[in-house]
Write an enzyme that holds these catalytic residues in place. Structure first.
Site, short mmCIF file in Angstrom:
data_model
loop_
_atom_site.label_atom_id
_atom_site.label_comp_id
_atom_site.label_asym_id
_atom_site.label_seq_id
_atom_site.Cartn_x
_atom_site.Cartn_y
_atom_site.Cartn_z
N TYR A 151 0.81 -1.22 0.00
CA TYR A 151 0.00 0.00 0.00
C TYR A 151 0.84 1.27 0.00
O TYR A 151 0.44 2.29 -0.53
CB TYR A 151 -0.91 0.03 1.23
CG TYR A 151 -2.19 -0.74 1.06
CD1 TYR A 151 -2.19 -2.12 0.94
CD2 TYR A 151 -3.41 -0.07 1.03
CE1 TYR A 151 -3.36 -2.83 0.81
CE2 TYR A 151 -4.59 -0.77 0.89
CZ TYR A 151 -4.57 -2.14 0.79
OH TYR A 151 -5.74 -2.82 0.65
N LYS A 188 3.41 -15.45 3.34
CA LYS A 188 3.71 -16.22 2.13
C LYS A 188 5.22 -16.46 2.14
O LYS A 188 5.94 -16.12 1.19
CB LYS A 188 3.23 -15.42 0.90
CG LYS A 188 3.35 -16.15 -0.43
CD LYS A 188 2.33 -17.25 -0.62
CE LYS A 188 2.59 -18.00 -1.91
NZ LYS A 188 1.77 -19.23 -2.04
N ASP A 236 -2.41 -18.75 1.20
CA ASP A 236 -3.31 -19.46 0.27
C ASP A 236 -4.08 -20.55 1.00
O ASP A 236 -5.31 -20.63 0.92
CB ASP A 236 -2.54 -20.01 -0.95
CG ASP A 236 -1.27 -20.77 -0.59
OD1 ASP A 236 -0.90 -20.81 0.61
OD2 ASP A 236 -0.63 -21.33 -1.51
N ASP A 278 -6.43 -7.14 4.20
CA ASP A 278 -7.55 -6.54 3.47
C ASP A 278 -8.42 -7.63 2.85
O ASP A 278 -9.64 -7.66 3.01
CB ASP A 278 -7.01 -5.60 2.38
CG ASP A 278 -8.12 -5.00 1.55
OD1 ASP A 278 -9.12 -4.55 2.14
OD2 ASP A 278 -8.00 -4.99 0.30
N ASP A 334 -12.46 -9.37 4.23
CA ASP A 334 -13.71 -9.46 3.45
C ASP A 334 -14.15 -10.92 3.33
O ASP A 334 -15.35 -11.23 3.41
CB ASP A 334 -13.54 -8.88 2.03
CG ASP A 334 -13.82 -7.37 1.97
OD1 ASP A 334 -13.50 -6.67 2.94
OD2 ASP A 334 -14.37 -6.91 0.95
#
Ligand code: NAD
Ligand code: IPM
Ligand code: MN
Length: 367
Positions: free
Chosen positions: A141, A189, A221, A245, A249
């Site tokens: 970001y 990751k 993942d 982020d 959701d």
């Protein structure tokens, strides 16, 4: 108790849901005899239109002089074609950076009363109660360099972390875990990314200071899959900015609707409270928006900024009561096909319930 709160309603459903959150806070203030002062300012698309910039100086100055900031949402279709600093979202990112809250706390739980609203089976979601701790000021970001080439044929962003940034957010996660079920799942990751290898190493190091908290690591993942297959397994989930982020959701399906999720950004100069959802242009202006996420963000404000644990809990109880009465917006109609009520009606029901709960408690203490 005096609180100065800057309210940034923003775009789309932002003003609709923040109005209800403010009404609930005003109720707490009135019933308990506190002095909460609200100052409204523009941000996002609304600010671009009126002031030519997504974060006007006046808005930011008010935020910096406040005890807390309550934000609705930013973003509008009209600005979707724009890039970088011209977008409404740039105002929110600049605000987050200026306020300095690097730990974004996003609680997610399965609500029994609306368990049928999740596409997940009830035996899967039952008992789920997670706190996502999302690093908010680093990673892709904010990493430099970043650019969309002038010819429009290539672009790059930079994923960068310093161990100090990982350390400080890890401490918040472990401290939160101590107030909960003492388990942290750190999501990265590390099988591919150097930033994640640094992340994993640093979190492991910080964990040594919290021997009473259990730490596990997961790859993002596989975690994305496990989050919706065995959500009740998790307590605190610690992760970097972009993963947080996306995963928040996804986690919203455990609650039944994205409209349920609240957040608090802590660790900086001024705490920022905002629901996790966006401006939802598809339903804006129709009285259909679920205000529970904004209302629960207000509850987080009372907890984290004001230390009003008791009042904060009453708001959460009022949310549960309202859901149990079957009062919902269309997103929580569910397999039971509950009739939907308006955003305003939900807000009103929570206000009444909070009033009852606070007065009951005061009467009890008066005896
Ligand atoms: P969104 O979160 O706005 O909406 C996704 C879906 O969820 C939509 O179908 C929407 O109707 C529904 N939804 C969201 N909140 C709801 C609520 N409270 N009640 C009922 N339904 C709700 O995401 P999007 O559509 O991808 O993005 C729309 C705009 O919002 C974009 O401009 C995006 O950048 C912005 N955005 C802002 C924030 C923020 O301000 N914090 C967060 C996410 C997205
Ligand atoms: C969120 C939003 C924001 C983010 C956008 C609007 C900048 O999606 O708060 O989850 O990506 O952080
Ligand atoms: Mn998001």
């Amino acid at each position: 108790m005096k609180l100065r709160i800057t309210v940034l309603p923003g775009d789309g459903i932002g003003p609709e849901v923040t109005k209800q959150a403010v009404a609930v806070l005003q109720t707490v203030s009135d019933v308990c005899g506190y002095e909460f002062r609200f100052e409204h300012h523009r941000i996002g698309g609304a600010a671009i239109e009126a002031d030519g910039t997504p974060l006007p100086e006046k808005s930011l100055a008010s935020c910096l002089e406040s005890d807390a900031v309550l934000l609705g949402a930013v973003g509008a279709r009209k600005f979707d074609g724009l890039t970088g600093e011209k977008r409404p979202e740039a105002g929110l990112l600049a605000l987050r950076q200026a306020l300095g809250g690097f730990a974004n706390l996003r609680p997610v739980k399965a609500y029994e009363a609306v368990a049928d609203c999740s596409p997940l089976r009830e035996d899967v979601t039952r008992g789920a109660d997670i706190l996502i701790v999302r690093e908010l000021l680093g990673g892709l970001y904010f990493g430099e360099p970043r650019e969309l080439a002038e010819d429009g044929h290539s672009a790059h962003n930079t994923m960068r972390y310093h161990r100090d940034e990982v350390e400080r957010v890890s401490h918040i996660a472990f401290q939160e875990a101590r107030r909960r079920r003492r388990k942290v799942t750190s999501v990265d990751k590390a099988n591919v990314l150097e930033t994640s290898q640094l992340w994993r190493r640093t979190v492991t190091e910080v964990a040594k200071q919290y021997p009473d908290v259990q730490l596990e690591h997961a790859y993002v993942d596989s975690f994305a899959m496990q989050l919706v297959t065995t959500p009740a397994r998790y307590d605190v989930v610690l992760t970097e900015n972009l993963f947080g982020d996306i995963l928040s959701d996804e986690a919203a399906v455990i609650s039944g609707s994205l409209g349920m999720l609240a957040s608090a950004s802590v660790g900086g100069k001024v705490e920022l409270y905002e629901p996790v959802h966006g401006s939802a242009p598809d339903i804006a202006g129709q009285g259909m928006a679920n205000p529970f996420g904004a209302i629960q963000s207000a509850a987080m404000l009372l907890r984290y900024t004001a230390g009003l644990y008791h009042e904060s809990d009453k708001i959460l109880q009022a949310v549960d009561r309202t859901l149990s009465r079957g009062l919902v917006t269309p997103d929580l109609s569910g397999r039971r096909n509950r009739p939907a009520v308006t955003t305003e009606a939900i807000g009103q029901a929570v206000v009444e319930s909070v009033t009852d709960l606070l007065q009951m408690q005061m009467a009890y203490h008066a005896v």
